[in-house]
Design a protein around this motif. Structure first.
Motif, PDB file in Angstrom:
ATOM      1  N   SER A   1       0.832  -1.208   0.000  1.00 10.29           N
ATOM      2  CA  SER A   1       0.000   0.000   0.000  1.00 10.29           C
ATOM      3  C   SER A   1       0.865   1.255   0.000  1.00 10.29           C
ATOM      4  CB  SER A   1      -0.936   0.000   1.211  1.00 10.29           C
ATOM      5  OG  SER A   1      -1.842  -1.088   1.146  1.00 10.29           O
ATOM      6  N   ARG A   2       1.928   1.250   0.801  1.00 11.84           N
ATOM      7  CA  ARG A   2       2.814   2.413   0.837  1.00 11.84           C
ATOM      8  C   ARG A   2       3.529   2.600  -0.500  1.00 11.84           C
ATOM      9  NH1 ARG A   2       3.947   0.702   6.224  1.00 11.84           N
ATOM     10  NH2 ARG A   2       5.942  -0.248   5.623  1.00 11.84           N
ATOM     11  N   THR A   3       3.921   1.494  -1.114  1.00  9.54           N
ATOM     12  CA  THR A   3       4.574   1.579  -2.427  1.00  9.54           C
ATOM     13  C   THR A   3       3.630   2.155  -3.466  1.00  9.54           C
ATOM     14  OG1 THR A   3       5.980  -0.329  -1.921  1.00  9.54           O
ATOM     15  CG2 THR A   3       5.716   0.239  -4.231  1.00  9.54           C
TER      16      THR A   3
ATOM     17  N   ARG B   1       3.200   6.016  -3.013  1.00 15.74           N
ATOM     18  CA  ARG B   1       4.330   6.904  -3.272  1.00 15.74           C
ATOM     19  C   ARG B   1       4.285   7.418  -4.695  1.00 15.74           C
ATOM     20  NH1 ARG B   1       7.897   3.068  -2.426  1.00 15.74           N
ATOM     21  NH2 ARG B   1       8.667   3.608  -4.494  1.00 15.74           N
TER      22      ARG B   1
END
Length: 270
Positions: free
Chosen positions: A64-66, A69
């Motif tokens: 999810s963070r990837t 970004r």
């Protein structure tokens, strides 16, 4: 006094360097750990090791963070795309959350290719994805062309790409079907016999005449090794595969059983 000042100055400089190193480590270590975890899962998937959703659950926050970004981290983005591929494949197998997983995969692949567009494997994945979601379409063939153009000789990609392309060979335009035949010939020429045999007795069996005709420029020694090995495992390239031979024998035996059960008068009828 000047000597003491120099000592304090040196100590201050070293302290500043130490603090900077600690700050750098605190900033980069989480990213390094995240990349290591994603890369480990990616490597398993690319080696065709079965990986379940449960085994990938812990990577959900990293994925999810990837995805959130906006900057490029090519290695991380590529690993995330490969993991999303396995999640999409698992969804197709189970019938659960298919649309969600396919959408996440599409976004991950496009993000990775936007950062590193010279990735032949992800162009192949995008080709598969678009065809799976939308059906085979002329508009998608350029994605397959990009895979061939950017990765003509990468063995592990060749095997995956050839298996997919051979399954749809009759639907491909002439330039791509020609590329499939030429790719098979390169496998035999470079003595990757195991890979060539797996393709020939699998998705390539229906197209064996065309694939064998494409070996005209391959050294005869290589072709002989291929044909002898195929014969050794029961595949007669001019006639039947083991499965076809078994089916023919089964039908023959069924017919004999049927005749054995018929009364003599019925058997004598023309």
């Amino acid at each position: 006094m000047p000597g003491r000042a120099a000592i304090w100055l040196a100590r201050g400089f070293l302290a500043a360097v130490a603090c900077s190193s600690v700050a750098w480590g605190a900033t980069t270590l989480p990213a390094f750990v995240a990349q290591t975890r994603l890369d480990g899962a990616r490597d398993l998937i690319l080696r065709n090791v079965p990986v379940s959703d449960a085994e990938l659950d812990d990577l959900g926050p990293l994925l999810s963070r990837t995805a959130a970004r906006s900057d490029c981290m090519p290695a991380v983005d590529r690993s995330a795309a490969v993991i999303r591929l396995r999640l999409a494949e698992n969804a197709l197998a189970s019938g659960d959350r298919v649309d969600d997983r396919m959408g996440e995969l599409d976004a991950a692949v496009r993000k990775s290719l936007g950062c590193a567009p010279a990735d032949p494997y992800l162009w192949l994945v995008l080709f598969w994805l678009r065809n799976t979601r939308q059906g085979l379409s002329d508009a998608n063939f350029d994605l397959l062309r990009m895979s061939y153009r950017l990765g003509p000789n990468e063995g592990w990609i060749v095997v995956k790409r050839s298996a997919m392309a051979l399954a749809m060979l009759d639907a491909l335009p002439p330039d791509l079907s020609g590329a499939v035949v030429a790719e098979f010939a390169r496998l035999v020429k470079t003595e990757l016999y195991t890979e060539a045999i797996d393709l020939l007795k699998g998705p390539g069996w229906l197209h064996r005449d065309r694939l064998l005709a494409g070996l005209a420029a391959v050294p005869q020694r290589n072709v002989d090794i291929l044909t002898r090995t195929m014969a050794d495992i029961g595949y007669d390239l001019d006639h039947l595969s083991p499965a076809e031979r078994r089916d023919l024998e089964r039908k023959s035996n069924d017919r004999l059983d049927e005749l054995a059960r018929m009364p003599p008068a019925a058997m004598a009828r023309p």
